[in-house]
Design a protein around this motif. Structure first.
Motif, short mmCIF file in Angstrom:
data_model
loop_
_atom_site.label_atom_id
_atom_site.label_comp_id
_atom_site.label_asym_id
_atom_site.label_seq_id
_atom_site.Cartn_x
_atom_site.Cartn_y
_atom_site.Cartn_z
N PHE A 43 -13.62 94.52 94.02
CA PHE A 43 -13.63 94.94 92.59
C PHE A 43 -14.25 93.96 91.68
CE2 PHE A 43 -11.52 95.80 88.44
CZ PHE A 43 -12.10 97.25 88.24
N GLY A 44 -13.51 92.84 91.38
CA GLY A 44 -13.88 91.91 90.85
C GLY A 44 -13.80 92.17 89.15
N ALA A 45 -14.75 92.10 88.56
CA ALA A 45 -14.93 92.59 87.16
C ALA A 45 -15.37 94.21 86.99
CB ALA A 45 -15.65 91.65 86.24
N GLY A 46 -15.54 94.88 88.07
CA GLY A 46 -15.73 96.27 88.16
C GLY A 46 -17.25 96.62 87.93
N ARG A 59 -15.32 109.89 92.85
CA ARG A 59 -13.85 109.12 92.53
C ARG A 59 -14.28 107.73 93.21
NH1 ARG A 59 -8.67 110.18 96.18
NH2 ARG A 59 -7.12 108.97 94.97
N VAL A 60 -13.55 106.74 92.90
CA VAL A 60 -13.68 105.48 93.42
C VAL A 60 -12.29 104.86 93.66
CG1 VAL A 60 -14.36 103.00 92.87
CG2 VAL A 60 -15.74 104.78 92.14
N ILE A 61 -11.97 104.44 94.53
CA ILE A 61 -10.96 103.48 95.14
C ILE A 61 -11.24 102.07 94.96
CG2 ILE A 61 -9.24 103.06 96.73
CD1 ILE A 61 -9.37 106.11 97.60
N ALA A 62 -10.87 101.25 94.11
CA ALA A 62 -11.36 99.90 93.99
C ALA A 62 -10.28 98.95 94.58
CB ALA A 62 -11.60 99.53 92.54
N ILE A 63 -10.61 98.04 95.10
CA ILE A 63 -9.50 97.11 95.76
C ILE A 63 -9.75 95.39 95.27
CG2 ILE A 63 -8.60 96.07 97.96
CD1 ILE A 63 -9.53 98.83 99.21
N SER A 68 -5.24 89.07 88.55
CA SER A 68 -6.01 89.01 87.25
C SER A 68 -6.88 90.00 87.25
CB SER A 68 -6.52 87.65 86.98
OG SER A 68 -7.68 87.18 88.09
N ALA A 69 -7.73 90.16 88.40
CA ALA A 69 -8.84 91.48 88.24
C ALA A 69 -8.13 92.66 88.18
CB ALA A 69 -9.55 91.39 89.57
N ILE A 70 -6.92 92.94 88.88
CA ILE A 70 -6.53 94.41 88.62
C ILE A 70 -5.81 94.54 87.25
CG2 ILE A 70 -4.30 95.71 89.44
CD1 ILE A 70 -6.14 95.17 91.75
N ALA A 71 -5.39 93.46 86.63
CA ALA A 71 -4.91 93.52 85.32
C ALA A 71 -6.01 93.99 84.35
CB ALA A 71 -4.08 92.53 84.72
N LEU A 84 -10.60 107.01 88.92
CA LEU A 84 -10.76 105.44 89.18
C LEU A 84 -9.20 105.20 89.66
CD1 LEU A 84 -11.83 102.66 90.01
CD2 LEU A 84 -11.84 102.15 87.55
N VAL A 85 -9.07 104.64 90.88
CA VAL A 85 -7.75 103.90 91.15
C VAL A 85 -7.85 102.28 91.50
CG1 VAL A 85 -5.47 103.95 92.56
CG2 VAL A 85 -6.73 106.35 91.86
N ILE A 86 -7.08 101.52 91.41
CA ILE A 86 -7.21 100.17 91.33
C ILE A 86 -6.20 99.72 92.35
CG2 ILE A 86 -8.02 97.76 90.76
CD1 ILE A 86 -9.26 98.90 88.27
N SER A 87 -6.31 99.17 93.38
CA SER A 87 -5.03 98.62 94.33
C SER A 87 -5.34 97.27 94.50
CB SER A 87 -5.26 99.45 95.66
OG SER A 87 -4.26 98.98 96.56
N GLU A 88 -4.20 96.70 94.38
CA GLU A 88 -4.08 95.07 94.66
C GLU A 88 -3.62 94.98 96.14
OE1 GLU A 88 -1.35 91.17 93.58
OE2 GLU A 88 -1.20 93.05 92.44
N ASP A 89 -4.84 94.71 96.83
CA ASP A 89 -4.66 94.59 98.46
C ASP A 89 -5.83 93.75 98.88
OD1 ASP A 89 -3.98 94.87 101.18
OD2 ASP A 89 -3.14 96.74 100.61
N ARG A 90 -5.92 93.43 99.93
CA ARG A 90 -7.05 92.74 100.75
C ARG A 90 -8.02 93.74 101.23
NH1 ARG A 90 -6.21 87.59 103.28
NH2 ARG A 90 -4.29 86.42 102.44
N PHE A 91 -9.38 93.76 100.96
CA PHE A 91 -10.43 94.67 101.45
C PHE A 91 -10.38 94.69 103.03
CE2 PHE A 91 -12.82 90.77 100.81
CZ PHE A 91 -13.74 90.83 101.98
N GLY A 92 -9.66 93.71 103.70
CA GLY A 92 -9.73 94.19 105.21
C GLY A 92 -8.81 95.34 105.64
N ASN A 93 -8.02 95.71 104.55
CA ASN A 93 -6.98 96.81 104.65
C ASN A 93 -7.48 98.08 104.11
OD1 ASN A 93 -5.10 95.19 106.06
ND2 ASN A 93 -4.22 94.43 104.04
N LEU A 94 -8.87 98.09 103.65
CA LEU A 94 -9.54 99.28 102.86
C LEU A 94 -8.95 100.63 103.32
CD1 LEU A 94 -12.36 100.37 104.25
CD2 LEU A 94 -13.03 98.33 103.45
N ASP A 95 -9.06 100.78 104.83
CA ASP A 95 -8.69 102.00 105.55
C ASP A 95 -7.38 102.55 105.27
OD1 ASP A 95 -8.01 99.99 107.17
OD2 ASP A 95 -7.99 100.85 109.02
N GLU A 96 -6.56 101.46 105.16
CA GLU A 96 -5.11 101.90 105.01
C GLU A 96 -4.83 102.19 103.46
OE1 GLU A 96 -2.46 98.47 106.21
OE2 GLU A 96 -3.72 98.52 108.25
#
Length: 349
Positions: A43-46, A59-63, A68-71, A84-96
């Protein structure tokens, strides 16, 4: 190497406009459609997320793993209510992440593997070799830091890390200098390490900073960036619908090599043999959308120097099942044998 950021700030490499790299090309290859669901895994700065939301009623699911990027993304969430939903996680877990958010299958995934401009701009994050700060480099707030690696790794392991992840031919000389310096005083600041490297590697004024490759290597190791990329590619394969697109933007050869290898493997029908007839071989799970790597235009590189090393690769998911028993290690570059390399003694031409 940063691909995600906000306008009007300054990078470790000097003043630069922070623009999402190849934004038009990313959206064109992703081809968002109304009612679709898309994952922006970095996601970064979106920048990409906003462009996707503006391209279609989707719809976008951002990770992002960076708190600080989430905030900072809260304003964007409010601007696109319910989309739009933003999730704090690693993008390697994007399927989960997608499954937990009620999207077991999605219409597209985009990954920008560059470092966020926000991370580079903040000296306290420890990514910059031009801004003084703690030698940290963690994208999240936990785990081993760059200072930990510099302090604890034996000289040979440190040299191999810098050689493998930084493709730095002076890795042995740099590791030797680091070990000598840390015996005299702990190396805990970014400029402290940059000065040590600069005494080993000489660069002309117009060339990249001498510490560029060393800092890249440490950052990749601290954040397991190559392993994370490989896991994200495999995860995207499992979550994409037939016809869904996977678009990846990379910023150095190690990343691009992983993406290129993955797409080549998944878009090619395995050849048959007497041990495994072709009829039983795995069918291709992707079709290449971009034939080879797409590079930024001359106009973009003139406006945004960070785009110069960027490469975009894209593929479309086919009906075939995801490959079973995916070999993560097979996607990662092997650790070189230090005894097989040419000598790379310190160089001060």
């Amino acid at each position: 190497m940063a691909g995600r950021g906000t306008p009007g700030s300054e990078t470790a490499g000097g003043p630069a406009r922070h623009l999402p790299v190849m934004l038009g090309e990313v959206v064109a290859h992703l081809a968002p459609k109304d009612a679709g669901t898309y994952i922006d895994g970095t996601f970064g700065a979106g920048g990409y997320t906003r462009a996707i939301l503006e391209a279609a009623e989707c719809r976008v699911i951002a990770i992002d793993r960076d708190p600080s990027a989430i905030a900072a993304g809260g304003e964007l969430v409010l601007a696109y209510p319910g989309r739009l939903v933003i999730s704090e996680d690693r993008f390697g877990n994007l399927d989960e992440v997608a499954r937990m958010l009620g999207a077991p299958q999605v219409d597209g995934v985009v990954l920008d593997i560059g470092v966020s401009s926000m991370q580079l701009d903040e000296g306290e994050r420890g990514f910059s070799f031009r801004r003084d700060g703690p030698l940290d480099m963690r994208m999240s707030s936990s785990g081993v830091s760059a200072a930990d690696l510099v302090a604890k790794l034996p000289e040979a392991e440190l040299a191999n890390l810098i050689y493998r992840f930084g493709e730095e031919r002076h890795s042995r000389g740099i590791a030797k200098a680091i070990v000598k310096a840390r015996a005299e005083a702990p190396i805990v600041r970014t400029l402290q390490l940059a000065e040590i490297v600069a005494k080993v590697v000489w660069a002309k004024p117009h060339e990249p900073h001498p510490a560029t490759r060393t800092f890249q290597a440490l950052r990749i190791a601290v954040n397991d960036e190559l392993g994370e990329l490989a896991r994200a590619l495999i995860a995207a394969e499992s979550v994409l619908k037939p016809g869904g697109r996977l678009v990846v933007v990379t910023f150095h050869s190690l990343e691009d090599r992983i993406v290129k290898s993955f797409f080549a493997n998944r878009s090619r029908a395995a050849a048959g043999s007497r041990h495994m007839p072709a009829v039983n071989a795995a069918a291709p799970s992707f079709r290449l959308v971009a034939k080879g790597a797409v590079e930024p235009s001359e106009v973009e590189t003139a406006e945004n120097s960070r785009a110069r090393s960027a490469k975009l690769r894209a593929a479309e998911r086919l009906d075939a099942p995801a490959y079973s028993g995916a070999d993560l290690d097979g996607l990662l570059p092997p650790l070189p044998d230090p005894d097989s390399r040419r000598s790379n003694a310190p160089s001060r031409r």
